[in-house]
Motif scaffolding. Structure first.
Motif, PDB file in Angstrom:
ATOM      1  N   ASN A 174       1.017  -1.673   0.256  1.00  0.00           N
ATOM      2  CA  ASN A 174      -0.455   0.269  -0.557  1.00  0.00           C
ATOM      3  C   ASN A 174       1.118   0.688   0.049  1.00  0.00           C
ATOM      4  O   ASN A 174       0.412   2.126  -1.191  1.00  0.00           O
ATOM      5  CB  ASN A 174      -0.673   0.032   1.372  1.00  0.00           C
ATOM      6  CG  ASN A 174      -2.298   0.561   1.394  1.00  0.00           C
ATOM      7  OD1 ASN A 174      -2.317   1.094   0.378  1.00  0.00           O
ATOM      8  ND2 ASN A 174      -1.685   2.186   2.065  1.00  0.00           N
ATOM      9  N   LEU A 175       2.397   1.259   1.033  1.00  0.00           N
ATOM     10  CA  LEU A 175       2.199   2.448   0.569  1.00  0.00           C
ATOM     11  C   LEU A 175       3.392   2.612  -0.117  1.00  0.00           C
ATOM     12  O   LEU A 175       3.365   3.977  -1.280  1.00  0.00           O
ATOM     13  CB  LEU A 175       4.137   2.035   1.478  1.00  0.00           C
ATOM     14  CG  LEU A 175       5.221   3.061   1.986  1.00  0.00           C
ATOM     15  CD1 LEU A 175       4.447   4.063   2.429  1.00  0.00           C
ATOM     16  CD2 LEU A 175       6.186   3.013   2.494  1.00  0.00           C
ATOM     17  N   VAL A 176       3.738   1.263  -1.459  1.00  0.00           N
ATOM     18  CA  VAL A 176       4.478   1.630  -2.853  1.00  0.00           C
ATOM     19  C   VAL A 176       2.937   2.008  -4.078  1.00  0.00           C
ATOM     20  O   VAL A 176       3.246   3.425  -4.728  1.00  0.00           O
ATOM     21  CB  VAL A 176       5.069   0.237  -3.101  1.00  0.00           C
ATOM     22  CG1 VAL A 176       5.438   0.271  -4.737  1.00  0.00           C
ATOM     23  CG2 VAL A 176       6.368  -0.034  -2.406  1.00  0.00           C
ATOM     24  N   LYS A 177       1.925   1.747  -3.484  1.00  0.00           N
ATOM     25  CA  LYS A 177       0.833   2.161  -3.969  1.00  0.00           C
ATOM     26  C   LYS A 177       0.668   3.823  -4.547  1.00  0.00           C
ATOM     27  O   LYS A 177       0.478   4.820  -5.267  1.00  0.00           O
ATOM     28  CB  LYS A 177      -0.572   1.054  -3.589  1.00  0.00           C
ATOM     29  CG  LYS A 177      -1.470   1.377  -4.884  1.00  0.00           C
ATOM     30  CD  LYS A 177      -2.818   0.123  -4.373  1.00  0.00           C
ATOM     31  CE  LYS A 177      -3.900   0.779  -5.525  1.00  0.00           C
ATOM     32  NZ  LYS A 177      -4.300   2.265  -5.254  1.00  0.00           N
ATOM     33  N   GLN A 178       0.760   3.788  -2.036  1.00  0.00           N
ATOM     34  CA  GLN A 178       0.436   5.818  -2.672  1.00  0.00           C
ATOM     35  C   GLN A 178       1.680   5.928  -2.971  1.00  0.00           C
ATOM     36  O   GLN A 178       1.215   7.674  -3.134  1.00  0.00           O
ATOM     37  CB  GLN A 178       0.151   5.661  -1.161  1.00  0.00           C
ATOM     38  CG  GLN A 178      -1.384   4.629  -0.119  1.00  0.00           C
ATOM     39  CD  GLN A 178      -2.649   5.466  -0.775  1.00  0.00           C
ATOM     40  OE1 GLN A 178      -2.664   6.595  -1.264  1.00  0.00           O
ATOM     41  NE2 GLN A 178      -3.194   4.134  -0.927  1.00  0.00           N
ATOM     42  N   SER A 179       2.657   6.230  -2.820  1.00  0.00           N
ATOM     43  CA  SER A 179       3.583   6.654  -3.253  1.00  0.00           C
ATOM     44  C   SER A 179       4.402   7.185  -5.085  1.00  0.00           C
ATOM     45  O   SER A 179       5.211   7.160  -5.353  1.00  0.00           O
ATOM     46  CB  SER A 179       5.527   6.131  -2.584  1.00  0.00           C
ATOM     47  OG  SER A 179       5.117   5.909  -1.548  1.00  0.00           O
ATOM     48  N   GLU A 180       2.905   5.758  -5.540  1.00  0.00           N
ATOM     49  CA  GLU A 180       3.058   6.073  -7.134  1.00  0.00           C
ATOM     50  C   GLU A 180       3.750   7.699  -7.846  1.00  0.00           C
ATOM     51  O   GLU A 180       4.528   7.592  -8.323  1.00  0.00           O
ATOM     52  CB  GLU A 180       1.872   6.177  -7.718  1.00  0.00           C
ATOM     53  CG  GLU A 180       1.685   3.941  -8.080  1.00  0.00           C
ATOM     54  CD  GLU A 180       0.974   3.650  -8.738  1.00  0.00           C
ATOM     55  OE1 GLU A 180       0.348   4.676  -9.396  1.00  0.00           O
ATOM     56  OE2 GLU A 180       0.995   2.523  -8.649  1.00  0.00           O
ATOM     57  N   PRO A 181       2.601   8.608  -7.498  1.00  0.00           N
ATOM     58  CA  PRO A 181       3.365  10.398  -7.578  1.00  0.00           C
ATOM     59  C   PRO A 181       4.692  10.486  -7.995  1.00  0.00           C
ATOM     60  O   PRO A 181       5.339  11.175  -8.230  1.00  0.00           O
ATOM     61  CB  PRO A 181       2.194  11.168  -6.950  1.00  0.00           C
ATOM     62  CG  PRO A 181       1.157  10.327  -7.044  1.00  0.00           C
ATOM     63  CD  PRO A 181       1.594   8.962  -6.514  1.00  0.00           C
ATOM     64  N   PHE A 182       4.547   9.914  -6.485  1.00  0.00           N
ATOM     65  CA  PHE A 182       6.321  10.520  -5.894  1.00  0.00           C
ATOM     66  C   PHE A 182       7.800  10.245  -6.563  1.00  0.00           C
ATOM     67  O   PHE A 182       8.167  10.053  -7.707  1.00  0.00           O
ATOM     68  CB  PHE A 182       7.114  10.535  -5.002  1.00  0.00           C
ATOM     69  CG  PHE A 182       7.972  10.656  -4.257  1.00  0.00           C
ATOM     70  CD1 PHE A 182       8.524  11.694  -3.774  1.00  0.00           C
ATOM     71  CD2 PHE A 182       9.184   9.436  -3.228  1.00  0.00           C
ATOM     72  CE1 PHE A 182      10.156  12.012  -3.799  1.00  0.00           C
ATOM     73  CE2 PHE A 182       9.900   9.677  -3.010  1.00  0.00           C
ATOM     74  CZ  PHE A 182      10.810  11.001  -3.443  1.00  0.00           C
TER      75      PHE A 182
END
Length: 734
Positions: A174-182
Motif C-alpha cells: 500500500n505504501l508503494v501504491k500511495q507513493s506512485e506520484p512521487f
C-alpha cells in the motif's frame, strides 16, 4: 520491432472517451507519431468513459451498430456500489435477477436490481449479433464476472468471519501504491492501463505491488478470488477497506489537513468545559467546573458540554471516597447529575462526556491518557474552557487546542509551585515546572484567568475570581439570619477546620500555630474534619504535641453537623482560592485566614478576619469567639453566587464578545484566519516543539509522566467502548 496500427477505442460508433470524433480519442497520438501521453489527460478521459458506460448499462442501453472495443470491467463498480446498502434479502433478489426466476416477488424486488436484470438480459440478447464484446472470450463472460463481483457483497452475517489484520507485506504494498506520484517524479515510469493500450504493459509500481501483495494474499471470498487475481491493486484496496470496515474506523480529518472548524448554525454556539477531576472526588476542580457548566448552560446562545476524566476501577478505588466505584461512564454521569440536582434551584441542561485518565499517586492528581481534544467532535469544537490548562497540557500529545477551537480560555485553579517547593529538590523542580507552565499555556490558550494573585503569573493571563458558591450554602446562611432575627440561637458550637488531610492543605501551618500559642489559647478547642493520605501523620503529630485538636472523618461542608459552628479557621497559604472559605462566609460564619493573595477576594467581607503574624492569629481567634458575625447584605450574597461569578467569567474571558460576534457566513473566514503576526508564529512553534517532545516515551517518563499515558489503554477501550489507539491510524500515524 514494428509497431502495430492503433486500435479504435470508440463505443457504439461514438467518439472515444466521450468525445465527438474517433480521431480525437486519447490515443490519436499513435497515428501521428509517438509522444509521451499526459497521465492527467488519460485519467480524465478514461474516467469519463467509465461513467458514460455505467450510466448506459443502468438505462438498459445497447449499441445499435457493430463496433470493436475493449471494455474495462472497473466501470461496473458503479452498479455494484449501488447494491451494498441492501444487504438484507439481497441474495434472493440477485438470484432472481441472474436466473430470471418468474416466482420472484415483484412487490419486494428492489427496483434498481430489476432494472439491472433487464439491462443485462438486453445485453445478452443484442450482443449475440454485435462485436462490442470482442475483447472478451464469450458474450456471457461479462455477465458471469458481474455476478461474481456482486456475490462478494453478499454479507452473510456481520462478525461471522474474522478478518485478519494487515501484515507487513500488505502495508509495504500500500505504501508503494500511495507513493506512485512521487516515484513517477523519480523516473520510475508509470505505464498505461493495458486494457486501454495493448502496447503498454504493467508499470514497475504495479509489478512491485503485485509481488508484495501476492506473498501473503488474504482473499475476500472464494467467489471473488478468480475475479480480482488479475488486478492486485484493486484487490489490495478491497482488502484494506475490509480491514477498516471490520474495525469500525472512520476518519474525520486527513493526516495533513487542519481540523475542521466549527460552523455556527441557528445562531447557537458550543462551549466545551474540560476539567481534571470528577465527582465523587470532592475537590475544587470537580465541583467548580460542574457548577460553571450548569450556569453557562442557562444562556440561550450556547450549548455546553462538560468533559471529565474516566478512571478504571483500580484507580477509582484510590481516588473516590469510601472505595466508591462505577462500572460505566453512564453510571457515573447519573451520580453526578443527581448530586447537582440536589443543590441547584433549576434544571440543568448540559451534556457530560468522558475522556480516559489515570491517577498518579506521586502527583496525587489525574493525568489525561491520550489526546483529550479528540473526545470533542469537530462539529462541536467552537469554544473550549480548560480548567487547569497547565495540568491538562503537561503531557498533551495531540491537536493544538487553538487550532481546533475558535476561542480557548484557561482557568488556573492550583498553585503548583507552592506544592512542589515543599518536596525534595523542590527549588529546582519548581523552576522547571514554572517554565513548562508558561510554555503550554502560551501555546494552547487564547486567554488565561487566574483565580487569585497567588498563582504563577502566566502569559495572556488576568486575575479574577470566576468561582461562586453552591446555592445550598447561601440558603443555609439565609436560614441562620432568619433564626437570629426570630430570637433563636444561631450558633451553638465554636471553631472548626475542614479540608483534605494532606500537609500542604494548611495542616502544617495549623499545627505550628496551635503548638506555638498553646498557652495563649488555653481552653480553646478546634474540631478538624478531613481525610487524606497524610491523616495518620497529622493526627499522630497533634497527639505528640498534646494539642487541643479533635479529628473527625471528612464530610460535605453542607452537612447538618457543621451548621452550628460560628468560626471557620483556615491557615492555608497554598490555596489559590479556598472554596471552603467562600462557603463559610456564605453561611454567615466568621472566617479567620492569613493575609495572603489567595484570600484577597474575601477581605472585603466584614466577617473575614485576617492576620499577618501568629500573635495576630491569637487575637483574631479570641475576637471571633467573643462576638457574633454580621448578617450578609444582599449585595454580598450576590457577589458570592454563581450568577455573579458567571458574569465575571463572561466579561474577563472575552466570552461575551465571542458569543456576540456576528454569525459567520459559509465561506467567510473567522478572526483566527487573519494574517498571523510574529507572536502567533512563535506560539505555533512552541506547540509544534511540545508535540514533538511529548511524543517520546523516554522524555515523558523522565519528566514524571505515568507510563503508557500517551495513548489510552485496553481497559479504557472496554469501559468506554473506544477503538484501540492503533486503529485510529492503521497504516500511518504518529
Amino acid at each position: 520491432m514494428e509497431a502495430r496500427p492503433p486500435r479504435s477505442v470508440s463505443v457504439g460508433g461514438g467518439g472515444g472517451f466521450g468525445g465527438s470524433r474517433g480521431d480525437d480519442s486519447a490515443f490519436s497520438f499513435l497515428s501521428k507519431g509517438w509522444r509521451e501521453p499526459k497521465i492527467s489527460e488519460l485519467r480524465r478521459r478514461y474516467a469519463s468513459r467509465e461513467r458514460d458506460l455505467g450510466r448506459r448499462v443502468l438505462e438498459g442501453w445497447a449499441p445499435s451498430g457493430p463496433a470493436r472495443a475493449r471494455i474495462d470491467l472497473s466501470g461496473i463498480t458503479a452498479i455494484r456500489n449501488a447494491i451494498v446498502s441492501e444487504a438484507d434479502g439481497g441474495e434472493r433478489w440477485r438470484r432472481a435477477a441472474w436466473k430470471g426466476e418468474a416466482e420472484a416477488e415483484e412487490g419486494k424486488e428492489w427496483e434498481v436490481v430489476r432494472m439491472i436484470r433487464d439491462g443485462i438480459k438486453e445485453f445478452e440478447r443484442r450482443s449475440q449479433t454485435s462485436e462490442i464484446f470482442e475483447g472478451l472470450r464469450s458474450t456471457g463472460e461479462l455477465v458471469e464476472k458481474f455476478k461474481s463481483s456482486l456475490k462478494s457483497f453478499n454479507m452473510e452475517s456481520q462478525g461471522s468471519k474474522e478478518i485478519p489484520p494487515l501484515d507487513l507485506t500488505e502495508i509495504l504494498a500500500n505504501l508503494v501504491k500511495q507513493s506512485e506520484p512521487f516515484l513517477d517524479q523519480l523516473g520510475v515510469r508509470r505505464g498505461v492501463d493495458p486494457l486501454i493500450c495493448s502496447y503498454c504493459g504493467p508499470d514497475q509500481c504495479d509489478r512491485l505491488v503485485e509481488a508484495l501483495y501476492k506473498k501473503q494474499n488474504h482473499s475476500l471470498s472464494e467467489d471473488t478470488s478468480s475475479l480480482v487475481n488479475d488486478n492486485s491493486s484493486d484487490e489490495l484496496e478491497l482488502r484494506i477497506a475490509s480491514v477498516l470496515q471490520s474495525t469500525g474506523y472512520h476518519a474525520d480529518d486527513g493526516l495533513w489537513s487542519e481540523p475542521a472548524k466549527y460552523e455556527v448554525s441557528d445562531n447557537k454556539r458550543h462551549v466545551a468545559i474540560v476539567t481534571t477531576a470528577s465527582l465523587p472526588w470532592m475537590t475544587g476542580t470537580a465541583v467548580n467546573p460542574l457548577f460553571r457548566a450548569a450556569y453557562l448552560a442557562k444562556g440561550t446562545k450556547q450549548d455546553v458540554t462538560l468533559v471529565v476524566p474516566w478512571l478504571c476501577k483500580s484507580d477509582q478505588e484510590l481516588v473516590y471516597p469510601s472505595s466508591m466505584t462505577f462500572s460505566s461512564p453512564e453510571e457515573q454521569e447519573t451520580y453526578i447529575r443527581n448530586w447537582l440536582e440536589e443543590r441547584l434551584g433549576f434544571e440543568s441542561n448540559f451534556k457530560i462526556s468522558f475522556y480516559p485518565g489515570k491517577f498518579s499517586k506521586e502527583r496525587r492528581s489525574i493525568i489525561p491518557a491520550g489526546d483529550t481534544s479528540q473526545f470533542i467532535p469537530s462539529r462541536e469544537a467552537d469554544i473550549a474552557i480548560l480548567e487547569e490548562p497547565e495540568h491538562l497540557n503537561w503531557y498533551h500529545h495531540g491537536n493544538r487546542w487553538t487550532d481546533k477551537f475558535n476561542h480557548v480560555v484557561g482557568v488556573v485553579h492550583t498553585n503548583y509551585l507552592e506544592y512542589i517547593k515543599r518536596e525534595k529538590n523542590g527549588a529546582l523542580q519548581a523552576f522547571l515546572v514554572k517554565h513548562i507552565n508558561n510554555w503550554v499555556t502560551r501555546a494552547y490558550c487564547d486567554k488565561v484567568l487566574r483565580l487569585s494573585a497567588a498563582t504563577q503569573d502566566l502569559p495572556k493571563s488576568i486575575v479574577c475570581n470566576v468561582h461562586g458558591v453552591n446555592p445550598k450554602f447561601l440558603k443555609i446562611g439565609e436560614k441562620i439570619t432568619a433564626d437570629r432575627e426570630s430570637g433563636e440561637p444561631s450558633f451553638s458550637k465554636g471553631a472548626y477546620f475542614l479540608g483534605k488531610m494532606v500537609w500542604a492543605k494548611g495542616y502544617m501551618e495549623l499545627i505550628d500555630l496551635m503548638a506555638k500559642h498553646k498557652s495563649d489559647l488555653e481552653g480553646f478547642k478546634l474540631d478538624v474534619y478531613g481525610s487524606g493520605e497524610d491523616s495518620h501523620e497529622v493526627q499522630s503529630t497533634a497527639r505528640k504535641l498534646d494539642l487541643s485538636l479533635n479529628f473527625f472523618k471528612g464530610r460535605d461542608h453542607a452537612d447538618n453537623s457543621l451548621h452550628g459552628y460560628k468560626v471557620f479557621i483556615n491557615p492555608s497559604i497554598s490555596d489559590v482560592l479556598c472554596t471552603a472559605t467562600a462557603e463559610a462566609l456564605a453561611m454567615g460564619k466568621f472566617v479567620i485566614c492569613a493575609e495572603h493573595p489567595s484570600n484577597e477576594f474575601f477581605m472585603s467581607f466584614p466577617n473575614c478576619l485576617t492576620y499577618k503574624t501568629s500573635e495576630e492569629f491569637v487575637t483574631r481567634v479570641k475576637e471571633a469567639m467573643d462576638r457574633e458575625p454580621q448578617p450578609l447584605t444582599p449585595e454580598q450574597r450576590y457577589n458570592l453566587s454563581w450568577e455573579a461569578a458567571t458574569e465575571r467569567f463572561m466579561e474577563y474571558s472575552d466570552l461575551d464578545k465571542v458569543l456576540n460576534d456576528e454569525v459567520v457566513q459559509p465561506g467567510q473566514a473567522r478572526a483566527r484566519n487573519k494574517q498571523p503576526n510574529l507572536s502567533d508564529i512563535m506560539d505555533g512553534g512552541l506547540a509544534f516543539a511540545h508535540r514533538c517532545l511529548t511524543g517520546s516515551e523516554v522524555l515523558r517518563l523522565a519528566t514524571g509522566a505515568i507510563p503508557g499515558t500517551r495513548d489510552y489503554d485496553k481497559q479504557h477501550c472496554v469501559d468506554m467502548g473506544l477503538l484501540p489507539p492503533q486503529v485510529q491510524h492503521p497504516v500511518y500515524g504518529w
